[in-house]
Design a protein around this motif. Structure first.
Motif, mmCIF file in Angstrom:
data_model
loop_
_atom_site.group_PDB
_atom_site.id
_atom_site.type_symbol
_atom_site.label_atom_id
_atom_site.label_comp_id
_atom_site.label_asym_id
_atom_site.label_seq_id
_atom_site.Cartn_x
_atom_site.Cartn_y
_atom_site.Cartn_z
ATOM 1 N N ASP A 1 -16.773 32.106 45.000
ATOM 2 C CA ASP A 1 -15.773 31.953 43.955
ATOM 3 C C ASP A 1 -15.702 30.454 43.692
ATOM 4 O OD1 ASP A 1 -13.465 31.585 42.450
ATOM 5 O OD2 ASP A 1 -12.296 33.042 43.591
ATOM 6 N N ILE A 2 -16.195 30.016 42.534
ATOM 7 C CA ILE A 2 -16.223 28.578 42.263
ATOM 8 C C ILE A 2 -15.053 28.146 41.382
ATOM 9 C CG2 ILE A 2 -18.657 28.289 42.751
ATOM 10 C CD1 ILE A 2 -19.237 28.406 39.777
ATOM 11 N N GLY A 3 -14.078 29.043 41.238
ATOM 12 C CA GLY A 3 -12.838 28.695 40.555
ATOM 13 C C GLY A 3 -12.797 29.084 39.090
ATOM 14 N N GLU A 4 -11.583 29.241 38.598
ATOM 15 C CA GLU A 4 -11.300 29.543 37.197
ATOM 16 C C GLU A 4 -12.037 30.778 36.676
ATOM 17 O OE1 GLU A 4 -11.329 26.131 34.625
ATOM 18 O OE2 GLU A 4 -10.580 24.842 36.218
ATOM 19 N N GLY A 5 -12.242 31.757 37.551
ATOM 20 C CA GLY A 5 -12.864 33.016 37.139
ATOM 21 C C GLY A 5 -14.373 33.057 37.224
ATOM 22 N N TYR A 6 -14.983 31.994 37.708
ATOM 23 C CA TYR A 6 -16.438 31.934 37.827
ATOM 24 C C TYR A 6 -16.873 32.359 39.226
ATOM 25 C CZ TYR A 6 -16.586 29.066 33.607
ATOM 26 O OH TYR A 6 -16.471 28.605 32.333
ATOM 27 N N TYR A 7 -18.007 33.071 39.270
ATOM 28 C CA TYR A 7 -18.621 33.437 40.544
ATOM 29 C C TYR A 7 -20.094 33.062 40.475
ATOM 30 C CZ TYR A 7 -14.365 36.042 41.292
ATOM 31 O OH TYR A 7 -13.044 36.372 41.445
ATOM 32 N N ASN A 8 -20.634 32.661 41.609
ATOM 33 C CA ASN A 8 -22.005 32.187 41.639
ATOM 34 C C ASN A 8 -22.648 32.580 42.963
ATOM 35 O OD1 ASN A 8 -24.199 30.476 40.591
ATOM 36 N ND2 ASN A 8 -23.696 29.142 42.307
ATOM 37 N N ALA A 9 -23.928 32.866 42.907
ATOM 38 C CA ALA A 9 -24.741 33.066 44.103
ATOM 39 C C ALA A 9 -26.101 32.469 43.784
ATOM 40 C CB ALA A 9 -24.866 34.543 44.449
ATOM 41 N N ARG A 10 -26.734 31.922 44.804
ATOM 42 C CA ARG A 10 -27.987 31.219 44.548
ATOM 43 C C ARG A 10 -28.902 31.333 45.752
ATOM 44 N NH1 ARG A 10 -29.109 25.973 41.593
ATOM 45 N NH2 ARG A 10 -30.643 24.933 42.871
ATOM 46 N N ARG A 11 -30.181 31.624 45.476
ATOM 47 C CA ARG A 11 -31.187 31.624 46.533
ATOM 48 C C ARG A 11 -32.310 30.696 46.104
ATOM 49 N NH1 ARG A 11 -34.253 36.347 49.904
ATOM 50 N NH2 ARG A 11 -35.613 34.889 50.969
ATOM 51 N N GLY A 12 -32.673 29.802 47.005
ATOM 52 C CA GLY A 12 -33.737 28.856 46.703
ATOM 53 C C GLY A 12 -35.076 29.313 47.235
ATOM 54 N N PHE A 13 -36.092 29.013 46.461
ATOM 55 C CA PHE A 13 -37.487 29.244 46.843
ATOM 56 C C PHE A 13 -38.191 27.909 46.634
ATOM 57 C CE2 PHE A 13 -35.793 33.274 45.459
ATOM 58 C CZ PHE A 13 -36.236 34.155 46.435
ATOM 59 N N GLY A 14 -38.140 27.047 47.652
ATOM 60 C CA GLY A 14 -38.625 25.681 47.466
ATOM 61 C C GLY A 14 -37.777 25.027 46.385
ATOM 62 N N PRO A 15 -38.406 24.430 45.373
ATOM 63 C CA PRO A 15 -37.639 23.772 44.315
ATOM 64 C C PRO A 15 -37.185 24.712 43.200
ATOM 65 C CG PRO A 15 -39.952 23.380 43.966
ATOM 66 C CD PRO A 15 -39.840 24.164 45.270
ATOM 67 N N ILE A 16 -37.353 25.997 43.400
ATOM 68 C CA ILE A 16 -36.990 26.979 42.375
ATOM 69 C C ILE A 16 -35.766 27.764 42.835
ATOM 70 C CG2 ILE A 16 -37.779 28.990 41.067
ATOM 71 C CD1 ILE A 16 -40.658 27.887 41.538
ATOM 72 N N ALA A 17 -34.795 27.913 41.946
ATOM 73 C CA ALA A 17 -33.553 28.621 42.278
ATOM 74 C C ALA A 17 -33.418 29.893 41.461
ATOM 75 C CB ALA A 17 -32.347 27.718 42.013
ATOM 76 N N TYR A 18 -32.987 30.934 42.124
ATOM 77 C CA TYR A 18 -32.663 32.223 41.498
ATOM 78 C C TYR A 18 -31.149 32.352 41.610
ATOM 79 C CZ TYR A 18 -33.086 37.255 40.538
ATOM 80 O OH TYR A 18 -32.998 38.508 39.996
ATOM 81 N N SER A 19 -30.475 32.395 40.479
ATOM 82 C CA SER A 19 -29.013 32.381 40.479
ATOM 83 C C SER A 19 -28.409 33.638 39.881
ATOM 84 C CB SER A 19 -28.499 31.186 39.669
ATOM 85 O OG SER A 19 -28.935 29.988 40.229
ATOM 86 N N VAL A 20 -27.215 33.924 40.350
ATOM 87 C CA VAL A 20 -26.367 34.969 39.781
ATOM 88 C C VAL A 20 -25.134 34.246 39.266
ATOM 89 C CG1 VAL A 20 -25.063 37.069 40.228
ATOM 90 C CG2 VAL A 20 -27.168 36.602 41.517
ATOM 91 N N ILE A 21 -24.800 34.460 38.011
ATOM 92 C CA ILE A 21 -23.686 33.745 37.402
ATOM 93 C C ILE A 21 -22.762 34.746 36.722
ATOM 94 C CG2 ILE A 21 -23.046 31.953 35.748
ATOM 95 C CD1 ILE A 21 -26.471 31.641 36.318
ATOM 96 N N ALA A 22 -21.500 34.730 37.116
ATOM 97 C CA ALA A 22 -20.487 35.583 36.480
ATOM 98 C C ALA A 22 -19.487 34.654 35.803
ATOM 99 C CB ALA A 22 -19.804 36.468 37.509
ATOM 100 N N ILE A 23 -19.358 34.810 34.493
ATOM 101 C CA ILE A 23 -18.577 33.888 33.677
ATOM 102 C C ILE A 23 -17.409 34.624 33.038
ATOM 103 C CG2 ILE A 23 -18.698 32.352 31.673
ATOM 104 C CD1 ILE A 23 -21.717 32.151 32.226
ATOM 105 N N PRO A 24 -16.233 34.009 33.025
ATOM 106 C CA PRO A 24 -15.085 34.641 32.366
ATOM 107 C C PRO A 24 -15.375 34.885 30.881
ATOM 108 C CG PRO A 24 -14.384 32.710 33.601
ATOM 109 C CD PRO A 24 -15.886 32.709 33.609
ATOM 110 N N PRO A 25 -14.803 35.939 30.302
ATOM 111 C CA PRO A 25 -15.107 36.288 28.917
ATOM 112 C C PRO A 25 -14.788 35.184 27.919
ATOM 113 C CG PRO A 25 -13.333 37.662 29.776
ATOM 114 C CD PRO A 25 -13.854 36.846 30.906
ATOM 115 N N GLU A 26 -13.748 34.407 28.165
ATOM 116 C CA GLU A 26 -13.403 33.357 27.219
ATOM 117 C C GLU A 26 -14.427 32.214 27.187
ATOM 118 O OE1 GLU A 26 -11.130 32.755 31.056
ATOM 119 O OE2 GLU A 26 -11.421 34.436 29.711
ATOM 120 N N GLU A 27 -15.309 32.171 28.180
ATOM 121 C CA GLU A 27 -16.329 31.119 28.242
ATOM 122 C C GLU A 27 -17.685 31.591 27.708
ATOM 123 O OE1 GLU A 27 -15.714 28.010 29.080
ATOM 124 O OE2 GLU A 27 -13.625 28.488 29.476
ATOM 125 N N ARG A 28 -17.851 32.877 27.491
ATOM 126 C CA ARG A 28 -19.129 33.406 27.002
ATOM 127 C C ARG A 28 -19.247 33.180 25.507
ATOM 128 N NH1 ARG A 28 -18.646 39.073 29.816
ATOM 129 N NH2 ARG A 28 -16.591 38.595 29.159
#
Length: 96
Positions: free
Chosen positions: A68-95
């Motif tokens: 929970d990175i605050g203000e309704g945002y959620y994030n998850a991240r897995r690194g593969f060397g210098p490459i990142a695979y992310s999951v991003i959940a954004i509040p509707p007012e920011e989309r």
């Protein structure tokens, strides 16, 4: 039916594209590569609990926790060397 939408693409096409990129870079050593790269899956939901649930649905197979990175945002991240695979959940007012 879940209260969230996971915006993802065509798995087979994505994997084929990655392989094509690897083959291209492997056979063209003069082509520069970026220091880092990232790509991600987006989760849409009006409700914060549903947003987190959707993010966890994507993050669990990656073996990473959802933050929970605050203000309704959620994030998850897995690194593969210098490459990142992310999951991003954004509040509707920011989309857009």
């Amino acid at each position: 039916m879940p209260a969230y939408v996971i915006r993802s693409g065509d798995r087979a096409a994505f994997i084929a594209g990655l392989r094509e990129l690897v083959d291209f870079l492997s056979t063209n050593p003069d082509v520069l590569v970026p220091r880092t790269a990232s790509f991600g899956i987006f989760v849409d939901a009006s409700d914060p609990a549903a947003r987190r649930e959707g993010a966890e649905r994507v993050a669990t197979p990656l073996g990473v926790p959802v933050e929970d990175i605050g203000e309704g945002y959620y994030n998850a991240r897995r690194g593969f060397g210098p490459i990142a695979y992310s999951v991003i959940a954004i509040p509707p007012e920011e989309r857009q």
